[in-house]
Write a protein that holds these residues in place. Sequence first.
Motif, PDB file in Angstrom:
ATOM      1  N   HIS A 273      11.518  12.346   9.636  1.00 32.08           N
ATOM      2  CA  HIS A 273      11.277  12.090   8.219  1.00 32.08           C
ATOM      3  C   HIS A 273      12.023  10.865   7.718  1.00 32.08           C
ATOM      4  CE1 HIS A 273      10.100  16.301   8.755  1.00 32.08           C
ATOM      5  NE2 HIS A 273       9.378  16.174   7.665  1.00 32.08           N
ATOM      6  N   SER A 274      12.284   9.913   8.615  1.00 31.36           N
ATOM      7  CA  SER A 274      13.051   8.744   8.199  1.00 31.36           C
ATOM      8  C   SER A 274      12.345   7.936   7.114  1.00 31.36           C
ATOM      9  CB  SER A 274      13.328   7.842   9.409  1.00 31.36           C
ATOM     10  OG  SER A 274      14.213   6.806   9.063  1.00 31.36           O
ATOM     11  N   HIS A 275      11.016   7.956   7.102  1.00 31.73           N
ATOM     12  CA  HIS A 275      10.266   7.204   6.103  1.00 31.73           C
ATOM     13  C   HIS A 275      10.610   7.646   4.682  1.00 31.73           C
ATOM     14  CE1 HIS A 275       7.977  10.888   6.809  1.00 31.73           C
ATOM     15  NE2 HIS A 275       7.465  10.731   5.596  1.00 31.73           N
ATOM     16  N   ALA A 276      11.065   8.885   4.545  1.00 27.05           N
ATOM     17  CA  ALA A 276      11.445   9.415   3.228  1.00 27.05           C
ATOM     18  C   ALA A 276      12.925   9.781   3.202  1.00 27.05           C
ATOM     19  CB  ALA A 276      10.592  10.637   2.896  1.00 27.05           C
ATOM     20  N   GLY A 277      13.717   9.155   4.064  1.00 24.97           N
ATOM     21  CA  GLY A 277      15.104   9.531   4.244  1.00 24.97           C
ATOM     22  C   GLY A 277      15.944   9.572   2.975  1.00 24.97           C
ATOM     23  N   PRO A 278      15.976   8.511   2.174  1.00 27.68           N
ATOM     24  CA  PRO A 278      16.825   8.549   0.968  1.00 27.68           C
ATOM     25  C   PRO A 278      16.465   9.685   0.022  1.00 27.68           C
ATOM     26  CG  PRO A 278      16.227   6.290   1.496  1.00 27.68           C
ATOM     27  CD  PRO A 278      15.407   7.167   2.404  1.00 27.68           C
ATOM     28  N   ASP A 279      15.179   9.903  -0.199  1.00 29.13           N
ATOM     29  CA  ASP A 279      14.761  10.984  -1.091  1.00 29.13           C
ATOM     30  C   ASP A 279      15.133  12.345  -0.510  1.00 29.13           C
ATOM     31  OD1 ASP A 279      13.193  12.139  -3.365  1.00 29.13           O
ATOM     32  OD2 ASP A 279      11.917  12.840  -1.737  1.00 29.13           O
ATOM     33  N   LEU A 280      14.894  12.541   0.802  1.00 28.58           N
ATOM     34  CA  LEU A 280      15.211  13.825   1.423  1.00 28.58           C
ATOM     35  C   LEU A 280      16.717  14.068   1.497  1.00 28.58           C
ATOM     36  CD1 LEU A 280      12.518  14.099   4.211  1.00 28.58           C
ATOM     37  CD2 LEU A 280      12.893  15.691   2.323  1.00 28.58           C
ATOM     38  N   ALA A 281      17.490  13.003   1.672  1.00 30.59           N
ATOM     39  CA  ALA A 281      18.947  13.172   1.668  1.00 30.59           C
ATOM     40  C   ALA A 281      19.412  13.697   0.316  1.00 30.59           C
ATOM     41  CB  ALA A 281      19.633  11.858   2.004  1.00 30.59           C
ATOM     42  N   ALA A 282      18.851  13.161  -0.759  1.00 33.05           N
ATOM     43  CA  ALA A 282      19.219  13.624  -2.102  1.00 33.05           C
ATOM     44  C   ALA A 282      18.756  15.060  -2.323  1.00 33.05           C
ATOM     45  CB  ALA A 282      18.617  12.691  -3.152  1.00 33.05           C
ATOM     46  N   ARG A 283      17.517  15.351  -1.962  1.00 31.62           N
ATOM     47  CA  ARG A 283      16.998  16.705  -2.156  1.00 31.62           C
ATOM     48  C   ARG A 283      17.741  17.721  -1.298  1.00 31.62           C
ATOM     49  NH1 ARG A 283      10.950  15.614  -0.768  1.00 31.62           N
ATOM     50  NH2 ARG A 283      11.011  17.883  -0.457  1.00 31.62           N
ATOM     51  N   SER A 284      18.130  17.307  -0.096  1.00 32.52           N
ATOM     52  CA  SER A 284      18.764  18.246   0.836  1.00 32.52           C
ATOM     53  C   SER A 284      20.133  18.688   0.350  1.00 32.52           C
ATOM     54  CB  SER A 284      18.879  17.603   2.222  1.00 32.52           C
ATOM     55  OG  SER A 284      17.598  17.369   2.783  1.00 32.52           O
ATOM     56  N   ILE A 285      20.944  17.767  -0.133  1.00 32.36           N
ATOM     57  CA  ILE A 285      22.280  18.183  -0.570  1.00 32.36           C
ATOM     58  C   ILE A 285      22.193  19.011  -1.839  1.00 32.36           C
ATOM     59  CG2 ILE A 285      22.910  16.109  -1.898  1.00 32.36           C
ATOM     60  CD1 ILE A 285      25.734  16.462  -0.516  1.00 32.36           C
ATOM     61  N   ASP A 286      21.236  18.707  -2.707  1.00 34.14           N
ATOM     62  CA  ASP A 286      21.022  19.565  -3.877  1.00 34.14           C
ATOM     63  C   ASP A 286      20.666  20.983  -3.436  1.00 34.14           C
ATOM     64  OD1 ASP A 286      21.581  17.575  -5.706  1.00 34.14           O
ATOM     65  OD2 ASP A 286      19.472  17.036  -6.019  1.00 34.14           O
ATOM     66  N   PHE A 287      19.760  21.091  -2.466  1.00 40.12           N
ATOM     67  CA  PHE A 287      19.331  22.403  -1.965  1.00 40.12           C
ATOM     68  C   PHE A 287      20.516  23.162  -1.373  1.00 40.12           C
ATOM     69  CE2 PHE A 287      17.994  25.303   1.312  1.00 40.12           C
ATOM     70  CZ  PHE A 287      16.871  25.927   0.788  1.00 40.12           C
ATOM     71  N   LEU A 288      21.323  22.484  -0.552  1.00 35.28           N
ATOM     72  CA  LEU A 288      22.424  23.160   0.121  1.00 35.28           C
ATOM     73  C   LEU A 288      23.466  23.665  -0.869  1.00 35.28           C
ATOM     74  CD1 LEU A 288      22.776  20.794   3.194  1.00 35.28           C
ATOM     75  CD2 LEU A 288      22.084  23.200   3.258  1.00 35.28           C
ATOM     76  N   HIS A 289      23.738  22.889  -1.895  1.00 40.01           N
ATOM     77  CA  HIS A 289      24.706  23.353  -2.889  1.00 40.01           C
ATOM     78  C   HIS A 289      24.154  24.517  -3.700  1.00 40.01           C
ATOM     79  CE1 HIS A 289      28.237  20.722  -2.567  1.00 40.01           C
ATOM     80  NE2 HIS A 289      27.383  19.899  -1.989  1.00 40.01           N
ATOM     81  N   ARG A 290      22.868  24.492  -4.002  1.00 39.81           N
ATOM     82  CA  ARG A 290      22.272  25.634  -4.690  1.00 39.81           C
ATOM     83  C   ARG A 290      22.302  26.878  -3.797  1.00 39.81           C
ATOM     84  NH1 ARG A 290      18.195  21.963  -5.946  1.00 39.81           N
ATOM     85  NH2 ARG A 290      16.739  23.100  -4.594  1.00 39.81           N
ATOM     86  N   ALA A 291      21.975  26.697  -2.513  1.00 37.47           N
ATOM     87  CA  ALA A 291      21.953  27.836  -1.584  1.00 37.47           C
ATOM     88  C   ALA A 291      23.348  28.393  -1.360  1.00 37.47           C
ATOM     89  CB  ALA A 291      21.335  27.413  -0.249  1.00 37.47           C
ATOM     90  N   THR A 292      24.363  27.527  -1.390  1.00 33.93           N
ATOM     91  CA  THR A 292      25.733  27.982  -1.204  1.00 33.93           C
ATOM     92  C   THR A 292      26.179  28.880  -2.350  1.00 33.93           C
ATOM     93  OG1 THR A 292      26.260  25.955   0.000  1.00 33.93           O
ATOM     94  CG2 THR A 292      28.111  27.210  -0.834  1.00 33.93           C
ATOM     95  N   SER A 293      25.684  28.601  -3.552  1.00 37.89           N
ATOM     96  CA  SER A 293      26.104  29.392  -4.709  1.00 37.89           C
ATOM     97  C   SER A 293      25.192  30.589  -4.966  1.00 37.89           C
ATOM     98  CB  SER A 293      26.125  28.511  -5.961  1.00 37.89           C
ATOM     99  OG  SER A 293      24.836  27.993  -6.232  1.00 37.89           O
ATOM    100  N   ALA A 294      24.126  30.739  -4.155  1.00 39.99           N
ATOM    101  CA  ALA A 294      23.182  31.840  -4.353  1.00 39.99           C
ATOM    102  C   ALA A 294      23.724  33.130  -3.765  1.00 39.99           C
ATOM    103  CB  ALA A 294      21.832  31.506  -3.720  1.00 39.99           C
ATOM    104  N   THR A 295      23.162  34.227  -4.187  1.00 34.69           N
ATOM    105  CA  THR A 295      23.543  35.532  -3.655  1.00 34.69           C
ATOM    106  C   THR A 295      22.958  35.707  -2.259  1.00 34.69           C
ATOM    107  OG1 THR A 295      23.552  36.463  -5.873  1.00 34.69           O
ATOM    108  CG2 THR A 295      23.439  38.023  -4.022  1.00 34.69           C
TER     109      THR A 295
END
Length: 313
Positions: A273-295
């Motif tokens: 997914h390198s063609h969309a790397g910057p966007d996916l990098a931003a989305r991925s860390i947002d997802f991981l932080h949300r998942a870390t705080s989820a039940t």
Amino acid sequence: MTGTPPRHPHSADGLRFGYGTNGLTDLRLDDALGLLADLGYAGVGLTLDHMHLDPLAPDLAARTRQVARRLDHLGLTATVETGARYVLDPRHKHGPSLLDPDPERRTERVRLLICAVQVAADLGAHAVHCFSGLTPAGTSDDTAWQRLADALGPVLDAASRLGVPLAVEPEPGHLLSSLADFHRLRHELDDPDPGLLGLTLDIGHCQCLEPLPPADCVRAAAPWLRHVQIEDMRRGVHEHLPFGDGEIDFPPVLEALAAVGYRGLTVVELPRHSHAGPDLAARSIDFLHRATSATPVTSAATPAPALVEGGTP
């Protein structure tokens, strides 16, 4: 590129998130590192390849020192990864491997891994990732395991000398494809110190083929865990997917990583997914932080499926 405050703290419940440069191959390495720092990542999974810290080009030591200064300036840590597809052989993906029938070809891979250990030491990286490779046609399992053990001997010697652990990844379709196979390798090598021979656990691979659910794989692997790769995946299909596109329930996985005291990098692995790397990098860390705080949610074990190859690295 950087200079703005990170969007996220570098850790959540003790976890430190990174992103793999094999998913940012359309960016210059300096730009990729600056992007990750600006997004709040704690580190990077740095794949040695022709576009990012080429291990075969001249002046590697000087270029490594430059990258080390850049990492230090940005406050990033690193794991060195060796999964470049064509860095040694422009015609054969991941060739030559540690299982190649030609001993001279196996030695090429051994030299690359020893080089990676030196680069990791010079960067202050906390591990060097590697994998076994596919079993060549006509090669028995016993012969393949013996080749793997023999080839890793000098790499482990370098790792011991330089104080950088080797983190072997079970890779679907390879000789060493599962957690059980990792323990067979430990047996073949007379049970080395876990601080020397450790494990790269790819969470997607656990979903793909392990009999235990990913969170239970984390707990089972904890004593040997030196590096973690993370992405979404579906059962029985080896295809690295952005978070939310597969079947993994991530809160229990992240809770398990925190609970076992894992303090290495947890690196997003999206090499297709390198063609969309910057966007996916931003989305991925947002997802991981949300998942870390989820039940957390408990998932049940499912049988190991037949493997289907998809967009594999």
